[in-house]
Enzyme design. Structure first.
Site, mmCIF file in Angstrom:
data_model
loop_
_atom_site.group_PDB
_atom_site.id
_atom_site.type_symbol
_atom_site.label_atom_id
_atom_site.label_comp_id
_atom_site.label_asym_id
_atom_site.label_seq_id
_atom_site.Cartn_x
_atom_site.Cartn_y
_atom_site.Cartn_z
ATOM 1 N N ASP A 111 0.968 -1.255 -0.233
ATOM 2 C CA ASP A 111 0.067 0.034 -0.039
ATOM 3 C C ASP A 111 0.759 1.172 -0.034
ATOM 4 O O ASP A 111 2.130 1.306 0.191
ATOM 5 C CB ASP A 111 -0.925 0.207 1.327
ATOM 6 C CG ASP A 111 -0.136 -0.642 2.568
ATOM 7 O OD1 ASP A 111 1.007 -0.524 2.433
ATOM 8 O OD2 ASP A 111 -1.117 -0.983 3.448
ATOM 9 N N HIS A 170 -7.304 -5.022 9.870
ATOM 10 C CA HIS A 170 -7.331 -4.646 8.488
ATOM 11 C C HIS A 170 -5.872 -5.461 7.922
ATOM 12 O O HIS A 170 -5.000 -5.649 8.825
ATOM 13 C CB HIS A 170 -7.187 -3.372 8.129
ATOM 14 C CG HIS A 170 -6.110 -2.315 8.880
ATOM 15 N ND1 HIS A 170 -6.147 -1.007 9.135
ATOM 16 C CD2 HIS A 170 -4.830 -2.626 8.965
ATOM 17 C CE1 HIS A 170 -4.801 -0.592 9.282
ATOM 18 N NE2 HIS A 170 -4.120 -1.474 9.341
ATOM 19 N N GLU A 218 -9.829 -2.114 4.896
ATOM 20 C CA GLU A 218 -10.462 -1.764 6.197
ATOM 21 C C GLU A 218 -11.784 -2.757 6.462
ATOM 22 O O GLU A 218 -12.362 -3.017 5.483
ATOM 23 C CB GLU A 218 -10.997 -0.526 6.361
ATOM 24 C CG GLU A 218 -9.657 0.683 6.225
ATOM 25 C CD GLU A 218 -8.915 0.737 7.629
ATOM 26 O OE1 GLU A 218 -8.654 -0.123 8.398
ATOM 27 O OE2 GLU A 218 -8.025 1.933 7.592
ATOM 28 N N ASN A 250 -7.685 -3.166 14.172
ATOM 29 C CA ASN A 250 -8.923 -3.808 13.742
ATOM 30 C C ASN A 250 -9.410 -4.801 12.669
ATOM 31 O O ASN A 250 -10.037 -5.048 11.998
ATOM 32 C CB ASN A 250 -9.774 -2.236 13.090
ATOM 33 C CG ASN A 250 -9.070 -1.859 11.696
ATOM 34 O OD1 ASN A 250 -8.093 -2.291 11.409
ATOM 35 N ND2 ASN A 250 -9.494 -0.854 11.186
HETATM 36 P P1 PGA Z 1 1.951 -1.646 12.650
HETATM 37 O O1 PGA Z 1 0.894 -1.637 11.582
HETATM 38 O O2 PGA Z 1 2.976 -2.712 12.270
HETATM 39 O O3 PGA Z 1 2.630 -0.189 12.779
HETATM 40 O O4 PGA Z 1 1.164 -1.949 13.859
HETATM 41 C C1 PGA Z 1 0.121 -2.727 11.131
HETATM 42 C C2 PGA Z 1 -0.877 -2.413 10.189
HETATM 43 O O5 PGA Z 1 -1.803 -1.500 10.373
HETATM 44 O O6 PGA Z 1 -1.163 -2.996 9.243
#
Ligand code: PGA
Length: 243
Positions: free
Chosen positions: A67, A138, A143, A136
């Site tokens: 992404d 995702h 999302e 959450n």
């Molecule tokens: P993080 O993010 O590794 O900074 O916790 C993971 C994500 O949001 O996919």
């Protein structure tokens, strides 16, 4: 789903790096799907160390990142282009032409997303996809929602994600509200998937990924449908999994 539980963040990162390096040793021209965020930082650090010590060679590897923020230029300190260069690519012998990230600045976003899908396909498809996970559930920026995107596309970030990601920006207002993300269908087409999670904050999402129903409200739960997924967790992230 295979689940590997490691003592802490560092050993989780080492285990993940070993799996990535092992994949590259088995197939020098491996196509890697890569993730950004705090979680894979330790894995990238370990892979850089392994490269520096001559244990792994990235000269034929291709990468496709999951992404990128919409309308954030690649040299912006918060862009994922910048993150990947600083934390991984500039330290290893990967060829610039083998690095791919969605272009959040593209004039024609729809065309950009289509071309990204085509480039993944033309490379022979993702051999090993590395994933993080949001609190959450995702994956990439897919999302929780009524429905999920199959292909790479432009998506709205949830308020929760904007809030969580605002820790990297000077204010909530500066966090982009949209991002380009590889779709769920494209992620699930990868031959092998490893998902990294660390810390108590991820425990509920991990429980829902492993033990919950497959639902678009927890995008990571779709990983239950894939034949070759390995979760690499530290003890805190694994703490709510029930047998
Ligand atoms: P993080 O993010 O590794 O900074 O916790 C993971 C994500 O949001 O996919």
């Amino acid at each position: 789903m295979r689940i590997i539980v490691e003592e802490d963040y560092q050993s989780m990162s080492k285990k993940a790096a070993l799996l990535v390096a092992g994949q590259v040793l088995l197939k020098a021209d491996t196509v890697l799907g890569l993730a950004t965020g705090s979680t894979p930082l330790g894995m990238y650090k370990e892979l850089v160390r392994m490269y520096q010590e001559g244990e792994v060679d990235f000269s034929a590897v291709k990468t496709f990142n999951l992404d990128e923020y919409y309308l954030l230029p690649p040299d912006d300190l918060q862009s994922y282009h910048y993150f990947m260069q600083e934390n991984f690519f500039k330290h290893i012998n990967i060829r610039a032409e083998n690095i791919h990230l969605p272009d959040g600045m593209a004039a024609d976003i729809e065309e950009e997303c289509m071309q990204y899908e085509k480039a993944i396909e033309a490379s022979g498809g993702i051999d090993l996809q590395v994933l993080g996970i949001g609190e959450n559930g995702h994956i990439g920026f897919n999302e929780p929602a009524e429905s999920l995107n199959v292909y790479t596309g432009l998506v709205n970030l949830t308020e929760e994600t904007i809030k969580v990601n605002s820790r990297f920006f000077s204010s909530m207002e500066e966090v982009p509200q949209k991002a380009l993300t590889v779709g769920m269908g494209t992620i699930l087409k990868a031959r092998r998937i490893i998902l990294l999670a660390s810390g108590e904050k991820k425990a509920k999402a991990i429980r829902d990924t492993v033990c919950g129903q497959v639902t678009t409200q927890v995008p990571s739960s779709f990983l239950q449908l894939h034949p070759d997924v390995t979760l690499i967790l530290d003890q805190a992230a694994a703490s709510l999994i029930v047998d």
